[in-house]
Scaffold this active site. Sequence first.
Site, PDB file in Angstrom:
ATOM      1  N   THR A  11      -8.997  -1.431   2.803  1.00 62.33           N
ATOM      2  CA  THR A  11      -8.583  -1.697   1.490  1.00 62.33           C
ATOM      3  C   THR A  11      -9.036  -3.181   1.422  1.00 62.33           C
ATOM      4  OG1 THR A  11      -6.982  -2.024  -0.273  1.00 62.33           O
ATOM      5  CG2 THR A  11      -6.156  -2.574   1.959  1.00 62.33           C
ATOM      6  N   ASN A  30     -14.712   2.212   2.347  1.00 61.28           N
ATOM      7  CA  ASN A  30     -12.970   2.492   2.296  1.00 61.28           C
ATOM      8  C   ASN A  30     -12.691   3.214   3.432  1.00 61.28           C
ATOM      9  OD1 ASN A  30     -13.721   5.035   1.226  1.00 61.28           O
ATOM     10  ND2 ASN A  30     -11.638   4.696   0.042  1.00 61.28           N
ATOM     11  N   SER A  60       0.796  -1.132  -0.033  1.00 60.60           N
ATOM     12  CA  SER A  60      -0.071  -0.140   0.044  1.00 60.60           C
ATOM     13  C   SER A  60       0.832   1.064   0.024  1.00 60.60           C
ATOM     14  CB  SER A  60      -0.834  -0.025   1.174  1.00 60.60           C
ATOM     15  OG  SER A  60      -1.753   1.366   1.167  1.00 60.60           O
ATOM     16  N   LYS A  74     -13.706  -4.106   2.389  1.00 61.60           N
ATOM     17  CA  LYS A  74     -14.677  -2.917   1.962  1.00 61.60           C
ATOM     18  C   LYS A  74     -15.904  -3.463   2.314  1.00 61.60           C
ATOM     19  CE  LYS A  74     -11.443  -0.478  -0.926  1.00 61.60           C
ATOM     20  NZ  LYS A  74     -11.350   0.251  -2.375  1.00 61.60           N
ATOM     21  N   TYR A  93      -1.803   1.591 -10.739  1.00 59.48           N
ATOM     22  CA  TYR A  93      -0.668   2.499 -10.389  1.00 59.48           C
ATOM     23  C   TYR A  93       0.613   1.696 -10.567  1.00 59.48           C
ATOM     24  CZ  TYR A  93      -0.958   1.278  -5.462  1.00 59.48           C
ATOM     25  OH  TYR A  93      -1.031   0.759  -4.205  1.00 59.48           O
ATOM     26  N   GLY A 118      -3.602   5.416 -11.430  1.00 61.91           N
ATOM     27  CA  GLY A 118      -4.237   5.026 -10.298  1.00 61.91           C
ATOM     28  C   GLY A 118      -3.779   5.742  -9.087  1.00 61.91           C
ATOM     29  N   ASP A 165     -13.564   6.310  -2.503  1.00 60.88           N
ATOM     30  CA  ASP A 165     -13.083   5.787  -3.845  1.00 60.88           C
ATOM     31  C   ASP A 165     -14.073   6.708  -4.880  1.00 60.88           C
ATOM     32  OD1 ASP A 165     -11.078   4.038  -3.077  1.00 60.88           O
ATOM     33  OD2 ASP A 165     -12.727   2.317  -2.952  1.00 60.88           O
ATOM     34  N   SER A 176      -0.740   3.933   0.800  1.00 58.41           N
ATOM     35  CA  SER A 176      -1.358   4.835   1.861  1.00 58.41           C
ATOM     36  C   SER A 176      -0.577   5.428   2.911  1.00 58.41           C
ATOM     37  CB  SER A 176      -2.543   4.156   2.495  1.00 58.41           C
ATOM     38  OG  SER A 176      -3.374   3.976   1.478  1.00 58.41           O
TER      39      SER A 176
END
Length: 259
Positions: A58, A81, A13, A62, A202, A223, A96, A15
């Site tokens: 993620t 999410n 991830s 979800k 991505y 992405g 999202d 994030s």
Amino acid sequence: MKAAVVGRPVAHSLSPAIWRAAFESLGLDGWEYDAVDCDAQELERLVRRGGYAGLSVTMPHKHLAARLVDRKAGRTAGAVNTIVFGEDETVGYNTDVDGVAAALASVAPGARNVVVLGAGGTAAAAVLAVQAAGGHATLVARNGAAALELKERTGGMAAFEAWPRAREVVAGADAVVNTTPQGAADELAAGWAGAPLVDVIYDPWPTALARAAEAGGHPVAGGLYVLVHQALRQIELVTGQRPDPEPLLEAGERALRAR
């Protein structure tokens, strides 16, 4: 204050890099953001126990997250999410939708006829984003049952076309949103002149579809753009402040280059 991304797997991830860049840019000292690998039972215990200001959820959790929260806000299509922990309740959101909406607006503002490739959770978010902008979504997927279920979860307004007609359908689109797994839509790139494209992948980048769209002179959002712009809304919901996207995009790009 603590926040985290939860799922399985989460080691890949971006994030943490994105959220930590947001904390730095906003001057939010004392905030922490981690990646927590967990199964369904562990996620349920984590939500009940609390101790977080918010969670980014993620795959594959979800839909489970939508059942765990006390209340859902906005249209979620049964997928959450983002979990925000309040004093008395947990609230679930689907940012999202915000991410895809921002990406679509960047490549094809005002697009009316949008083709969404795939039938998973991100495809649902894409349909909601198209509908919110006043457009019409056509789902193109191999799994007809999943597409029909998604159609119902998003209000029954999206059309559905089977995958064998994908090339014909995308040829007439104002924009395309690809939510299929890596490589699943590559077959459509050959001989396709392209259209404005949002591709939620991505890594690796660019995808075959992205190259085809760019070769045809069309704008493309990848992405990472989607991920950052859904995170902007998450961060705002959790911290009360909305960061500038540029430091977050740069942090995501650095993280990708480091792989």
